[in-house]
Design a protein around this motif. Sequence first.
Motif, PDB file in Angstrom:
ATOM      1  N   UNK A  49       0.847  -1.204   0.000  1.00  0.00           N
ATOM      2  CA  UNK A  49       0.000   0.000   0.000  1.00  0.00           C
ATOM      3  C   UNK A  49       0.879   1.250   0.000  1.00  0.00           C
ATOM      4  N   UNK A  50       2.093   1.077  -0.502  1.00  0.00           N
ATOM      5  CA  UNK A  50       3.115   2.132  -0.522  1.00  0.00           C
ATOM      6  C   UNK A  50       2.668   3.336  -1.354  1.00  0.00           C
ATOM      7  N   UNK A  72       8.650  -0.379   5.390  1.00  0.00           N
ATOM      8  CA  UNK A  72       8.951   0.378   4.169  1.00  0.00           C
ATOM      9  C   UNK A  72      10.250  -0.080   3.507  1.00  0.00           C
ATOM     10  N   UNK A  73      11.045  -0.860   4.210  1.00  0.00           N
ATOM     11  CA  UNK A  73      12.240  -1.424   3.569  1.00  0.00           C
ATOM     12  C   UNK A  73      11.897  -2.635   2.711  1.00  0.00           C
ATOM     13  N   UNK A  74      10.642  -3.083   2.754  1.00  0.00           N
ATOM     14  CA  UNK A  74      10.237  -4.248   1.974  1.00  0.00           C
ATOM     15  C   UNK A  74       9.348  -3.919   0.796  1.00  0.00           C
ATOM     16  N   UNK A  75       9.303  -2.676   0.382  1.00  0.00           N
ATOM     17  CA  UNK A  75       8.430  -2.302  -0.728  1.00  0.00           C
ATOM     18  C   UNK A  75       9.018  -2.760  -2.070  1.00  0.00           C
ATOM     19  N   UNK A  76       8.145  -2.966  -3.049  1.00  0.00           N
ATOM     20  CA  UNK A  76       8.583  -3.419  -4.375  1.00  0.00           C
ATOM     21  C   UNK A  76       9.414  -2.345  -5.069  1.00  0.00           C
ATOM     22  N   UNK A  98      -2.156  14.773  -1.353  1.00  0.00           N
ATOM     23  CA  UNK A  98      -1.692  14.421  -2.694  1.00  0.00           C
ATOM     24  C   UNK A  98      -0.659  13.314  -2.565  1.00  0.00           C
ATOM     25  N   UNK A  99      -0.923  12.180  -3.186  1.00  0.00           N
ATOM     26  CA  UNK A  99       0.022  11.071  -3.144  1.00  0.00           C
ATOM     27  C   UNK A  99       0.233  10.522  -4.560  1.00  0.00           C
ATOM     28  N   UNK A 100       1.382   9.905  -4.738  1.00  0.00           N
ATOM     29  CA  UNK A 100       1.681   9.201  -5.988  1.00  0.00           C
ATOM     30  C   UNK A 100       1.862   7.734  -5.664  1.00  0.00           C
ATOM     31  N   UNK A 101       1.283   6.880  -6.502  1.00  0.00           N
ATOM     32  CA  UNK A 101       1.459   5.445  -6.297  1.00  0.00           C
ATOM     33  C   UNK A 101       2.662   4.969  -7.116  1.00  0.00           C
ATOM     34  N   UNK A 102       3.399   3.997  -6.592  1.00  0.00           N
ATOM     35  CA  UNK A 102       4.578   3.510  -7.315  1.00  0.00           C
ATOM     36  C   UNK A 102       4.189   2.680  -8.547  1.00  0.00           C
ATOM     37  N   UNK A 103       5.174   2.421  -9.383  1.00  0.00           N
ATOM     38  CA  UNK A 103       4.940   1.675 -10.627  1.00  0.00           C
ATOM     39  C   UNK A 103       4.390   0.287 -10.354  1.00  0.00           C
ATOM     40  N   UNK A 104       4.851  -0.328  -9.286  1.00  0.00           N
ATOM     41  CA  UNK A 104       4.339  -1.649  -8.909  1.00  0.00           C
ATOM     42  C   UNK A 104       4.369  -1.775  -7.397  1.00  0.00           C
ATOM     43  N   UNK A 105       3.509  -2.672  -6.875  1.00  0.00           N
ATOM     44  CA  UNK A 105       3.463  -2.889  -5.424  1.00  0.00           C
ATOM     45  C   UNK A 105       3.948  -4.289  -5.063  1.00  0.00           C
ATOM     46  N   UNK A 106       4.142  -5.130  -6.085  1.00  0.00           N
ATOM     47  CA  UNK A 106       4.541  -6.519  -5.776  1.00  0.00           C
ATOM     48  C   UNK A 106       5.733  -6.939  -6.620  1.00  0.00           C
TER      49      UNK A 106
END
Length: 106
Positions: A49-50, A72-76, A98-106
């Motif tokens: 859910x990063x 948070x050290x285990x995020x994709x 305002x948030x940005x989601x990363x390219x991938x979560x897994x």
Amino acid sequence: MPTVHFTDAEGTVRDVEGNAGDSVMETAVRNGVPGIVAECGGSLSCATCHVFVREDCASQLPAMEDMEDEMLYGTAVDREDNSRLSCQLRLTDELELFVTTPETQV
Ligand code: FES
């Protein structure tokens, strides 16, 4: 009413109104916002859910607890200084986030 503006990795913005007391993750999932997987349902054990929080919004958020920091050290996608786990971010009445989601979560 709290509002969260989600920007995905391609730059598409989704503006979502939420309910005070809900988490940013719950708000995303309930509104079908892509980019938030939330495998563990918010129990702070998956790091899928990063989000990256826009710098000027950080002061509206609660301080990070040790467990979130550790997860948070285990995020994709590698964490950055503005990384948070969205299941740990509760909406408050006046919040505009305002948030940005990363390219991938897994
Ligand atoms: S939903 Fe699993 S850590 Fe946030």
